[in-house]
Design a protein around this motif. Structure first.
Motif: not given
Length: 283
Positions: A7, A38, A76-77, A120, A125-127, A157, A169, A193
């Motif tokens: 991250d 991320d 995810n980013h 991912t 979107h995120k999960h 994640q 999450d 994450h």
């Protein structure tokens, strides 16, 4: 020595902390680096370029080769959010040009196997999510690893969390993945994450699987009471009576400082006061 960072969120990085991490690497010289997703804030070309410059400096400071000694995973980013065409047509294009490796990478050494899993999904979107094919592939890699090697599975994640607020999450299909990978001999499960940091034995893992959850390394998107942080993992020889030692390092204003150590023993550990409390029903 394995440096686990996650991250980094380039585009939202703290330059002083970036330099501090490179200074730490120059002093301690890890031989492997894991960056578990991320990497960027919004998957933009300039952000991947900044991340690339950081990795180049980190590898030079450590004396390692990026192509051989660094395991990368997308988060995810690292998939375009606002560029919908790119998200649909080429969601991993920017990441692939940056990483120059597959989405489920593998690093093999005599004393450690690092097994990466892309959790991912462009349609989320995120999960995150783990497929049945991924579960089987990772289990096969775990079975193939020599018993003397520390077997480490890396996701973005998390597969397991401590705090109830983080339950949503956890990666989709996490129960099946954990059951299969623990049975196949996984020693450590690394993730990012949630910008949380802890080291804990996985409840119910009778063969002694541990979770190493690491917070944001260099970004300003820190979680309350969790500063910029990373973990260092040191595989231990069998005769030492340990599988590994995990050390947490936190940003302390001007440099990273060593905060706590956790010893990963062979077999199922007893919980001690040095380990964080585990919430009831968190698994």
């Amino acid at each position: 020595m394995i440096l686990h960072i996650t991250d980094t969120h380039f585009g939202a990085e703290r330059p002083q902390v970036v330099h501090g991490l490179i200074d730490w690497a120059r002093q301690h010289r890890p031989r492997l680096v894991v960056l578990s997703g991320d990497i960027t804030q919004r998957a933009r070309a300039a952000q991947f370029a900044a991340a690339g410059a950081f990795l180049q400096d980190l590898c030079a400071a450590s004396g390692i080769d990026r192509a051989r000694d660094v395991l990368l995973l997308p988060g995810n980013h690292d998939i375009p959010l606002f560029n919908l065409l790119a998200r649909v047509v080429d969601p991993y294009g920017g990441y692939a040009r940056f990483a120059a490796m597959g989405l489920n990478p593998l690093i093999r050494r005599d004393d450690v196997w690092l097994i990466g899993v892309n959790t991912t999904r462009p349609w989320r979107h995120k999960h995150g999510e783990i497929s049945g094919a991924q579960i089987e592939r990772v289990a096969a890699r775990l079975h193939a690893a020599p018993a003397s090697a520390l077997r480490v599975v890396v996701t973005h994640q998390p597969l397991w969390v401590v705090e109830r607020d983080d339950y949503p999450d956890r990666v989709r299909n996490h129960r099946a993945a954990v059951n299969a990978w623990c049975a196949a001999g996984a020693d450590l499960l690394l993730a990012g994450h949630i910008h949380q940091s802890f080291v804990a034995p996985l409840p119910g893992a009778t063969d002694g699987t541990w979770v190493v959850q690491t917070g944001t390394a260099v970004s300003h998107r820190i979680r309350e009471q969790v500063p910029n942080t990373f973990h260092v993992i040191e595989p231990q020889p069998a005769q030492a009576g340990q599988r590994a030692r995990v050390t947490r390092w936190d940003w302390q204003g001007e440099a990273f400082g060593r905060i706590a150590d956790a010893v990963i023993p062979p077999g199922r550990p007893d919980q001690t006061e040095e380990q964080p409390p585990l919430s009831a029903g968190s698994w």
